[in-house]
Scaffold this motif. Sequence first.
Motif, mmCIF file in Angstrom:
data_model
loop_
_atom_site.group_PDB
_atom_site.id
_atom_site.type_symbol
_atom_site.label_atom_id
_atom_site.label_comp_id
_atom_site.label_asym_id
_atom_site.label_seq_id
_atom_site.Cartn_x
_atom_site.Cartn_y
_atom_site.Cartn_z
ATOM 1 N N LYS A 122 -1.614 16.764 30.080
ATOM 2 C CA LYS A 122 -2.620 17.324 29.168
ATOM 3 C C LYS A 122 -3.935 16.568 29.267
ATOM 4 O O LYS A 122 -5.019 17.160 29.189
ATOM 5 C CB LYS A 122 -2.096 17.302 27.733
ATOM 6 C CG LYS A 122 -2.949 18.102 26.759
ATOM 7 C CD LYS A 122 -2.260 18.233 25.415
ATOM 8 C CE LYS A 122 -3.091 19.118 24.482
ATOM 9 N NZ LYS A 122 -2.407 19.305 23.173
ATOM 10 N N HIS A 145 -5.502 17.929 32.541
ATOM 11 C CA HIS A 145 -5.840 19.355 32.664
ATOM 12 C C HIS A 145 -6.245 20.026 31.357
ATOM 13 O O HIS A 145 -6.634 21.203 31.365
ATOM 14 C CB HIS A 145 -4.645 20.106 33.268
ATOM 15 C CG HIS A 145 -4.293 19.661 34.659
ATOM 16 N ND1 HIS A 145 -5.123 19.855 35.742
ATOM 17 C CD2 HIS A 145 -3.206 19.004 35.143
ATOM 18 C CE1 HIS A 145 -4.559 19.358 36.828
ATOM 19 N NE2 HIS A 145 -3.393 18.826 36.496
ATOM 20 N N GLY A 146 -6.141 19.314 30.244
ATOM 21 C CA GLY A 146 -6.538 19.901 28.969
ATOM 22 C C GLY A 146 -5.493 20.797 28.352
ATOM 23 O O GLY A 146 -5.718 21.402 27.304
ATOM 24 N N CYS A 147 -4.339 20.912 28.993
ATOM 25 C CA CYS A 147 -3.237 21.715 28.463
ATOM 26 C C CYS A 147 -1.945 21.204 29.073
ATOM 27 O O CYS A 147 -1.966 20.422 30.037
ATOM 28 C CB CYS A 147 -3.428 23.203 28.769
ATOM 29 S SG CYS A 147 -3.413 23.593 30.543
ATOM 30 N N GLU A 148 -0.810 21.649 28.530
ATOM 31 C CA GLU A 148 0.472 21.221 29.071
ATOM 32 C C GLU A 148 0.890 22.097 30.248
ATOM 33 O O GLU A 148 0.307 23.160 30.496
ATOM 34 C CB GLU A 148 1.525 21.230 27.962
ATOM 35 C CG GLU A 148 1.237 20.196 26.877
ATOM 36 C CD GLU A 148 2.379 20.022 25.905
ATOM 37 O OE1 GLU A 148 3.536 20.116 26.333
ATOM 38 O OE2 GLU A 148 2.106 19.774 24.710
ATOM 39 N N THR A 149 1.913 21.638 30.968
ATOM 40 C CA THR A 149 2.363 22.312 32.188
ATOM 41 C C THR A 149 2.629 23.792 31.959
ATOM 42 O O THR A 149 2.185 24.656 32.726
ATOM 43 C CB THR A 149 3.654 21.635 32.711
ATOM 44 O OG1 THR A 149 3.388 20.269 33.002
ATOM 45 C CG2 THR A 149 4.167 22.329 33.965
ATOM 46 N N TRP A 150 3.368 24.109 30.886
ATOM 47 C CA TRP A 150 3.787 25.483 30.643
ATOM 48 C C TRP A 150 2.586 26.375 30.317
ATOM 49 O O TRP A 150 2.562 27.546 30.693
ATOM 50 C CB TRP A 150 4.816 25.528 29.514
ATOM 51 C CG TRP A 150 5.634 24.272 29.461
ATOM 52 C CD1 TRP A 150 5.642 23.313 28.498
ATOM 53 C CD2 TRP A 150 6.558 23.812 30.462
ATOM 54 N NE1 TRP A 150 6.486 22.289 28.822
ATOM 55 C CE2 TRP A 150 7.072 22.569 30.017
ATOM 56 C CE3 TRP A 150 6.998 24.338 31.683
ATOM 57 C CZ2 TRP A 150 8.002 21.833 30.748
ATOM 58 C CZ3 TRP A 150 7.921 23.602 32.404
ATOM 59 C CH2 TRP A 150 8.416 22.382 31.947
ATOM 60 N N ASP A 151 1.582 25.813 29.645
ATOM 61 C CA ASP A 151 0.375 26.579 29.330
ATOM 62 C C ASP A 151 -0.411 26.888 30.595
ATOM 63 O O ASP A 151 -0.902 28.005 30.778
ATOM 64 C CB ASP A 151 -0.507 25.803 28.343
ATOM 65 C CG ASP A 151 0.172 25.586 27.005
ATOM 66 O OD1 ASP A 151 0.912 26.489 26.574
ATOM 67 O OD2 ASP A 151 -0.016 24.513 26.399
ATOM 68 N N LEU A 152 -0.534 25.896 31.476
ATOM 69 C CA LEU A 152 -1.246 26.134 32.729
ATOM 70 C C LEU A 152 -0.516 27.174 33.572
ATOM 71 O O LEU A 152 -1.141 28.046 34.185
ATOM 72 C CB LEU A 152 -1.394 24.822 33.512
ATOM 73 C CG LEU A 152 -2.203 24.917 34.820
ATOM 74 C CD1 LEU A 152 -3.628 25.374 34.541
ATOM 75 C CD2 LEU A 152 -2.216 23.574 35.558
ATOM 76 N N ARG A 189 -1.229 30.743 32.383
ATOM 77 C CA ARG A 189 -2.579 31.283 32.549
ATOM 78 C C ARG A 189 -3.085 31.232 33.991
ATOM 79 O O ARG A 189 -4.105 31.828 34.308
ATOM 80 C CB ARG A 189 -3.550 30.531 31.633
ATOM 81 C CG ARG A 189 -3.815 29.091 32.023
ATOM 82 C CD ARG A 189 -4.791 28.381 31.094
ATOM 83 N NE ARG A 189 -4.228 28.171 29.783
ATOM 84 C CZ ARG A 189 -4.683 27.253 28.931
ATOM 85 N NH1 ARG A 189 -5.720 26.495 29.268
ATOM 86 N NH2 ARG A 189 -4.119 27.091 27.754
#
Length: 355
Positions: free
Chosen positions: A144, A147-154, A157
Amino acid sequence: MERIELDEAMLQGQAEIWRYLYSFADSMALKSAVELRIADIIHSNGGPATLSQIASCINDSFTSPNITALARIMRLLVRKKIFTIHPPSDGGDPLYDLTHSSRWLLYDSEQTLVPMVLMENHPWQMAPWHYFSQCVREGGIAFKKAHGCETWDLASRNPDFNKLFNDGLACTSKFITSAILSGYKQGFNSIGSLVDVGGGTGGLISEIVKVYPHIKGVNFDLPHVVSTAPAYNGVSHIGGDMFHAIPNTDAIIMKWILHDWTDEECIKILRNCKKAIPRENGKVIIVEIILKEDGSGVFDDIGFVMDLVMFAHTNGKERTEAEWKKILEGGGFSHYKIINIPALVSIIEAYPDAQ
């Protein structure tokens, strides 16, 4: 004499730090060999190949391969025993051949680690490693921070990352599935229905159902994951969230799922598993690494590396048996047994506590 021994020890220590300092060179050389398909070129040649033969098969319509650069990469990989080199009988150019290691770098083999090499060495996956010290100082998740987000969020999207991630997991599923089927033969006989929680694109459950066609298989994962899953005989794909509810079933299997999550999150998942299976004869089949701090097995060192992979990419961790016991009890599974299989992972067969 003591001074000489001290100097030798310090020199050895310096050499060790140099080796660890540049250990990334091994993985980068490995990645380049995969991207250039060097193992496949040698394999397609039907036997050992010279550098010129290898270079001639590295197709690029705009440039000619740099044989000197190729030789330097291969020199390191030979020293690391990824490839082997030997002189030809006629005194010509040296010949490069495959080893047991480089056979895992063949693209079209059933037993390949190519997608994992490409995934783990991609800049997306390498970036979080640079945030370890920051995580120690202030907490947080390395991925996070990068990349500003967690693995599952990336993954949800970014279709390219989702494919890279799923392909990496799918390739390991093939040979780990083979180890599960050979080492857990009696475990599936009495199961009528089986849900693979976090089953990705369905590789594991499809192979189980193929060998045990009496089982009604369900591949359960996030909607954006199962949306890319192919159709398999005897398997249905269901999109959902394991933190909310899991489809009712005789048994549940989870391969490399719980290591992605904190102890509290694992307990929540296990409690949902317990709700989904019968109190009598229900079970959860957990396929995970069991860390052995004094272990000397062929995969034991890799377990500790994988623990840092979890630190880099998720909020989870690899666990010792004592740590597994703690979360199993928290999730309502006080009784379990460990089954060793020929793989990096083991099977933990857990049974629900009586209400």
